[in-house]
Design a protein around this motif. Sequence first.
Motif, mmCIF file in Angstrom:
data_model
loop_
_atom_site.group_PDB
_atom_site.id
_atom_site.type_symbol
_atom_site.label_atom_id
_atom_site.label_comp_id
_atom_site.label_asym_id
_atom_site.label_seq_id
_atom_site.Cartn_x
_atom_site.Cartn_y
_atom_site.Cartn_z
ATOM 1 N N ASN A 141 0.818 -1.209 0.000
ATOM 2 C CA ASN A 141 0.000 0.000 0.000
ATOM 3 C C ASN A 141 0.850 1.256 0.000
ATOM 4 O OD1 ASN A 141 -2.706 -0.825 -0.221
ATOM 5 N ND2 ASN A 141 -2.643 -1.580 1.864
ATOM 6 N N LEU A 142 1.959 1.230 0.685
ATOM 7 C CA LEU A 142 2.872 2.372 0.665
ATOM 8 C C LEU A 142 3.356 2.624 -0.763
ATOM 9 C CD1 LEU A 142 4.551 4.520 2.146
ATOM 10 C CD2 LEU A 142 6.289 2.766 2.466
ATOM 11 N N VAL A 143 3.726 1.565 -1.455
ATOM 12 C CA VAL A 143 4.173 1.684 -2.842
ATOM 13 C C VAL A 143 3.040 2.229 -3.713
ATOM 14 C CG1 VAL A 143 4.901 0.356 -4.874
ATOM 15 C CG2 VAL A 143 5.967 -0.072 -2.650
ATOM 16 N N GLN A 144 1.822 1.690 -3.553
ATOM 17 C CA GLN A 144 0.683 2.137 -4.357
ATOM 18 C C GLN A 144 0.342 3.602 -4.095
ATOM 19 O OE1 GLN A 144 -2.253 -0.760 -3.220
ATOM 20 N NE2 GLN A 144 -1.734 -2.118 -4.922
ATOM 21 N N VAL A 145 0.393 4.023 -2.840
ATOM 22 C CA VAL A 145 0.097 5.418 -2.507
ATOM 23 C C VAL A 145 1.132 6.338 -3.144
ATOM 24 C CG1 VAL A 145 0.044 7.097 -0.608
ATOM 25 C CG2 VAL A 145 -1.216 4.950 -0.415
ATOM 26 N N ASP A 146 2.401 5.968 -3.080
ATOM 27 C CA ASP A 146 3.453 6.794 -3.674
ATOM 28 C C ASP A 146 3.297 6.888 -5.189
ATOM 29 O OD1 ASP A 146 6.116 8.215 -3.013
ATOM 30 O OD2 ASP A 146 6.588 6.958 -4.757
ATOM 31 N N ILE A 147 3.001 5.770 -5.832
ATOM 32 C CA ILE A 147 2.814 5.773 -7.284
ATOM 33 C C ILE A 147 1.613 6.638 -7.658
ATOM 34 C CG2 ILE A 147 2.145 4.322 -9.252
ATOM 35 C CD1 ILE A 147 3.974 2.124 -7.982
ATOM 36 N N ALA A 148 0.526 6.499 -6.923
ATOM 37 C CA ALA A 148 -0.664 7.313 -7.192
ATOM 38 C C ALA A 148 -0.378 8.796 -6.949
ATOM 39 C CB ALA A 148 -1.832 6.852 -6.320
ATOM 40 N N TYR A 149 0.381 9.101 -5.939
ATOM 41 C CA TYR A 149 0.721 10.488 -5.614
ATOM 42 C C TYR A 149 1.473 11.143 -6.768
ATOM 43 C CZ TYR A 149 2.875 14.498 -3.342
ATOM 44 O OH TYR A 149 3.293 15.769 -3.029
ATOM 45 N N HIS A 150 2.362 10.405 -7.389
ATOM 46 C CA HIS A 150 3.158 10.958 -8.484
ATOM 47 C C HIS A 150 2.462 10.855 -9.834
ATOM 48 C CE1 HIS A 150 6.594 11.940 -6.059
ATOM 49 N NE2 HIS A 150 6.511 10.749 -5.487
ATOM 50 N N GLU A 151 1.279 10.254 -9.877
ATOM 51 C CA GLU A 151 0.422 10.191 -11.067
ATOM 52 C C GLU A 151 1.185 9.875 -12.350
ATOM 53 O OE1 GLU A 151 -2.357 13.418 -11.438
ATOM 54 O OE2 GLU A 151 -2.453 13.635 -9.274
ATOM 55 N N GLY A 152 1.922 8.783 -12.359
ATOM 56 C CA GLY A 152 2.610 8.360 -13.570
ATOM 57 C C GLY A 152 3.883 9.116 -13.876
ATOM 58 N N LYS A 153 4.276 10.047 -13.001
ATOM 59 C CA LYS A 153 5.519 10.804 -13.192
ATOM 60 C C LYS A 153 6.432 10.511 -12.001
ATOM 61 C CE LYS A 153 2.966 14.416 -15.505
ATOM 62 N NZ LYS A 153 2.335 15.710 -15.323
ATOM 63 N N PRO A 154 6.973 9.306 -11.945
ATOM 64 C CA PRO A 154 7.784 8.942 -10.783
ATOM 65 C C PRO A 154 9.037 9.797 -10.673
ATOM 66 C CG PRO A 154 8.018 7.284 -12.504
ATOM 67 C CD PRO A 154 6.961 8.256 -12.958
ATOM 68 N N PRO A 155 9.465 10.038 -9.450
ATOM 69 C CA PRO A 155 10.703 10.796 -9.260
ATOM 70 C C PRO A 155 11.886 9.978 -9.775
ATOM 71 C CG PRO A 155 9.937 9.898 -7.186
ATOM 72 C CD PRO A 155 8.885 9.608 -8.201
ATOM 73 N N PRO A 156 12.999 10.635 -10.048
ATOM 74 C CA PRO A 156 14.174 9.889 -10.509
ATOM 75 C C PRO A 156 14.628 8.872 -9.459
ATOM 76 C CG PRO A 156 14.634 12.269 -10.378
ATOM 77 C CD PRO A 156 13.229 12.051 -9.928
ATOM 78 N N ASP A 157 15.298 7.826 -9.937
ATOM 79 C CA ASP A 157 15.772 6.771 -9.043
ATOM 80 C C ASP A 157 16.611 7.329 -7.898
ATOM 81 O OD1 ASP A 157 14.480 4.919 -10.546
ATOM 82 O OD2 ASP A 157 16.287 3.988 -11.370
ATOM 83 N N SER A 158 17.299 8.433 -8.129
ATOM 84 C CA SER A 158 18.138 9.020 -7.075
ATOM 85 C C SER A 158 17.309 9.619 -5.935
ATOM 86 C CB SER A 158 19.052 10.091 -7.659
ATOM 87 O OG SER A 158 18.279 11.150 -8.207
ATOM 88 N N GLN A 159 16.006 9.820 -6.169
ATOM 89 C CA GLN A 159 15.152 10.433 -5.153
ATOM 90 C C GLN A 159 14.147 9.480 -4.519
ATOM 91 O OE1 GLN A 159 13.344 13.896 -6.858
ATOM 92 N NE2 GLN A 159 15.283 14.970 -7.079
ATOM 93 N N SER A 160 13.970 8.285 -5.082
ATOM 94 C CA SER A 160 12.984 7.354 -4.544
ATOM 95 C C SER A 160 13.295 5.933 -4.998
ATOM 96 C CB SER A 160 11.581 7.737 -5.013
ATOM 97 O OG SER A 160 10.635 6.788 -4.576
ATOM 98 N N ILE A 161 13.101 4.994 -4.080
ATOM 99 C CA ILE A 161 13.261 3.590 -4.447
ATOM 100 C C ILE A 161 11.932 2.960 -4.860
ATOM 101 C CG2 ILE A 161 15.239 3.269 -2.920
ATOM 102 C CD1 ILE A 161 13.247 1.591 -1.138
ATOM 103 N N VAL A 162 10.847 3.691 -4.668
ATOM 104 C CA VAL A 162 9.513 3.122 -4.892
ATOM 105 C C VAL A 162 9.308 2.600 -6.313
ATOM 106 C CG1 VAL A 162 7.032 3.626 -4.878
ATOM 107 C CG2 VAL A 162 8.462 4.330 -2.962
ATOM 108 N N PRO A 163 9.644 3.377 -7.359
ATOM 109 C CA PRO A 163 9.437 2.827 -8.708
ATOM 110 C C PRO A 163 10.256 1.554 -8.953
ATOM 111 C CG PRO A 163 9.751 5.192 -8.818
ATOM 112 C CD PRO A 163 10.073 4.770 -7.404
ATOM 113 N N ARG A 164 11.471 1.518 -8.432
ATOM 114 C CA ARG A 164 12.295 0.316 -8.594
ATOM 115 C C ARG A 164 11.707 -0.842 -7.799
ATOM 116 N NH1 ARG A 164 17.762 2.637 -6.798
ATOM 117 N NH2 ARG A 164 16.383 4.194 -5.942
ATOM 118 N N PHE A 165 11.190 -0.549 -6.627
ATOM 119 C CA PHE A 165 10.569 -1.584 -5.793
ATOM 120 C C PHE A 165 9.398 -2.215 -6.541
ATOM 121 C CE2 PHE A 165 11.033 -2.910 -1.385
ATOM 122 C CZ PHE A 165 9.897 -3.672 -1.181
#
Length: 126
Positions: free
Chosen positions: A54-78
């Motif tokens: 759910n943490l991953v889903q909330v973060d992805i939804a928060y960024h609305e398809g525009k994930p932060p760069p890998d240097s700023q978040s591990i969520v998209p890689r996770f």
Amino acid sequence: MATRLSRLAVTAAALITLTLATGSRADEVPLITGKQWTDSSEQTKKAYLVGIANLVQVDIAYHEGKPPPDSQSIVPRFAKGLKGHSLDSVRQGVDRWYATHPDQLQRPVIETIWFEMVVPGLQTRK
């Protein structure tokens, strides 16, 4: 939306239960290790994994398809590294890892998930 909010509420309740079960104060939530993992019920393990999911889903939804760069978040890689896994497959993978590495029960579960499942999943999806 209501379903999403109810899932989030269930997750929050599960995380609170895990925190209270370990006797922690809110300012010192411990990392769950293999010791707690192997001592936990299947339902508690699933609650832990639902919280992470759910943490991953909330973060992805928060960024609305525009994930932060890998240097700023591990969520998209996770999310990418665990693509194709279910809660049960992650739970079973973590169970197997600790069963074959009983000398490493002090290792945090999140670290085990990252290095044993996410990183290999990223390497196969390059």
